[in-house]
Enzyme design. Structure first.
Site, PDB file in Angstrom:
ATOM      1  N   VAL A 254       0.860  -1.182   0.000  1.00  0.00           N
ATOM      2  CA  VAL A 254       0.000   0.000   0.000  1.00  0.00           C
ATOM      3  C   VAL A 254       0.894   1.229   0.000  1.00  0.00           C
ATOM      4  CG1 VAL A 254      -1.759   1.308   1.243  1.00  0.00           C
ATOM      5  CG2 VAL A 254      -1.902  -1.184   1.161  1.00  0.00           C
TER       6      VAL A 254
ATOM      7  N   ALA B 291       4.632   4.072   2.818  1.00  0.00           N
ATOM      8  CA  ALA B 291       4.099   2.833   2.243  1.00  0.00           C
ATOM      9  C   ALA B 291       4.297   1.707   3.255  1.00  0.00           C
ATOM     10  CB  ALA B 291       4.819   2.495   0.942  1.00  0.00           C
ATOM     11  N   LYS B 292       3.686   0.589   2.998  1.00  0.00           N
ATOM     12  CA  LYS B 292       3.927  -0.617   3.795  1.00  0.00           C
ATOM     13  C   LYS B 292       3.529  -1.805   2.946  1.00  0.00           C
ATOM     14  CE  LYS B 292       5.157  -1.452   8.189  1.00  0.00           C
ATOM     15  NZ  LYS B 292       5.966  -0.579   9.048  1.00  0.00           N
ATOM     16  N   GLY B 293       4.165  -2.939   3.222  1.00  0.00           N
ATOM     17  CA  GLY B 293       3.811  -4.145   2.490  1.00  0.00           C
ATOM     18  C   GLY B 293       3.699  -5.310   3.438  1.00  0.00           C
TER      19      GLY B 293
ATOM     20  N   ASP C  79      10.645  -5.355   8.220  1.00  0.00           N
ATOM     21  CA  ASP C  79       9.649  -5.087   9.261  1.00  0.00           C
ATOM     22  C   ASP C  79       9.502  -6.402  10.023  1.00  0.00           C
ATOM     23  OD1 ASP C  79       7.555  -2.753   9.826  1.00  0.00           O
ATOM     24  OD2 ASP C  79       6.469  -4.612  10.111  1.00  0.00           O
TER      25      ASP C  79
END
Ligand code: AKG
Length: 419
Positions: free
Chosen positions: A62, A107-109, A148
């Protein structure tokens, strides 16, 4: 990171944005734009397991905002990953980078897997296919992933290699948090924990206290909690309790952190059973009497249900979102200092930024310089948050959010709306 069923992480992130928007008197159009991610990508990851079975996983990325610069944020491998959680964390990254004054968006995934249940070979195939599916969406000036929960330098090296092979030449800057051998930065591994130590030290100093002798409780003993424990211990603090997913240990006069690290390293990363210390559950650990509580593992750990049992005088959010909005209000009314996640755990992304800058300039720094540059950015952001909190008469979380959101909103207004 399972959220209690009634707490939607994205709604929670939006309510922080709304509160900041109200305080800043942002116009409705800007708020509307900032509350939507710019791009949401979900890809299928077909993977052949070692036993020949084919499984199809869903991989999310995202990209919340690139108003201030390329998207930036970690890749999470954890069973509780959902698109809503990834969307909330992506938004958090936007405010975090803006607050720290680093030229990135957010963002992050994530992939909803328990990486412990997959072999190294399977994890490599999953990571490479995920990267390959995202090939057009990432890049050193587009979107820069990082480790992460559940990922590390190893996964970043696979991502860097897959991206590089696909575009036909080496591109170290496509990820940060990678191994030193391919352009990683000294100091990155300990960075988030170091940042937590710095922010706690500054906050205590404002109360006329020092780290020496402080009784500190840490939930989590992984990359973040473990590094924070080590650095706080070195600074003379007493780490009286720590935990891992399976449970914790409590020793009221202070744990021997170097010995505990050695113990965890040979006990599948668990602290349970550490000699002399008493066992304690993750839930009870949060309610121990202490000077500083550092939730460094899971989301939504301090809620309306347990907040009244929390006895700490100061809480530093080393995890993302460990305290719910309601619990934060109760703590605030009790005069507990809450150091918000987008400030307290920003050390990781700050050193990611320093890694990216070193790579782009083909010049690599010694660890002392990396730590020094990071410390300056962290201390500066801390003082800005304190100043904002006094100026606007708001708590530290709202102060941090108004700074982060305010900077992005200003850039949005200056850039204007296309077309
Ligand atoms: C976080 O701060 O939560 C991140 O995911 C940052 C990852 C990075 O870009 O270093």
């Amino acid at each position: 990171a399972a959220s209690p069923a009634h707490i939607c992480p994205f709604d929670q992130a939006c309510s922080y944005l709304e509160a900041a928007g109200k305080e800043l008197k942002l116009d409705q159009g800007s708020l509307e734009i900032l509350s939507h991610p710019r791009k949401v990508v979900t890809v299928s990851i077909p993977v052949k397991l070692d036993n020949g079975e084919v499984r199809v996983l869903a991989g999310h990325r995202v990209q919340h905002s690139d108003i201030l610069g390329p998207y930036k944020g970690g890749i999470r491998y954890h069973p509780a990953v959902t698109l809503r959680e990834v969307s909330a964390l992506a938004m958090l990254m936007t405010w975090k980078c803006a607050l720290l004054g680093i030229p990135y968006g957010g963002a992050k995934g994530g992939i909803a897997i328990d990486p412990q249940l997959y072999s190294v070979g399977e994890l490599e195939r999953i990571t490479r296919r995920y990267t390959s599916e995202l090939i057009k969406d990432i890049g050193p000036s587009v979107d820069i992933p990082a480790p992460d929960m559940g990922t590390s330098a190893r996964e970043m090296a696979w991502m860097m290699d897959t991206y590089s092979v696909n575009v036909g030449h080496a591109v170290p800057g496509v990820v940060t948090g990678k191994p030193l051998s391919v352009g990683g930065s000294l100091g990155r591994e300990m960075a988030t924990g170091r940042g937590v130590m710095i922010i706690v030290r500054e906050a205590l100093a404002d109360q006329g206290k020092s780290l020496a002798g402080m009784r500190i409780v840490i939930q989590g003993f992984g990359n973040v909690g473990g590094a924070a424990a080590e650095l706080l211990y070195k600074a003379g603090a007493k780490i009286i309790a720590v935990s891992t997913a399976t449970g914790g240990v409590y020793y009221p006069t202070g744990l021997d952190i170097p010995a505990l690290k050695t113990y965890a390293a040979v006990n599948r990363k668990s602290v349970v059973g550490f000699p002399q210390a008493a066992p304690i559950s993750n839930a009870d650990l949060l309610t121990l009497p202490c000077d500083v509580l550092i939730p460094a593992a899971l989301e939504n750990q301090i809620t309306e249900e347990n907040v009244n049992q929390v006895q700490a005088q100061m809480i530093a959010e080393a995890a993302n979102g460990p305290i719910t909005l309601e619990a934060n209000q109760i703590l605030e009314a009790r005069g507990v200092t809450v150091l918000p996640d987008i400030l307290a755990n920003a050390g990781g992304v700050v050193v990611s930024y320093l890694e990216w800058v070193q790579g782009l300039s083909y010049l690599f720094w010694n660890e002392q310089r990396v730590n020094h540059e990071m410390e300056q950015l962290m201390v500066q952001a801390y003082h800005q948050v304190i100043q904002q909190s006094k100026l606007r008469q708001v708590n530290l979380r709202l102060a941090a959010y108004t700074l982060g959101v305010g900077r992005v909103a200003q850039a949005l207004s200056d850039r204007g709306l296309y077309p």
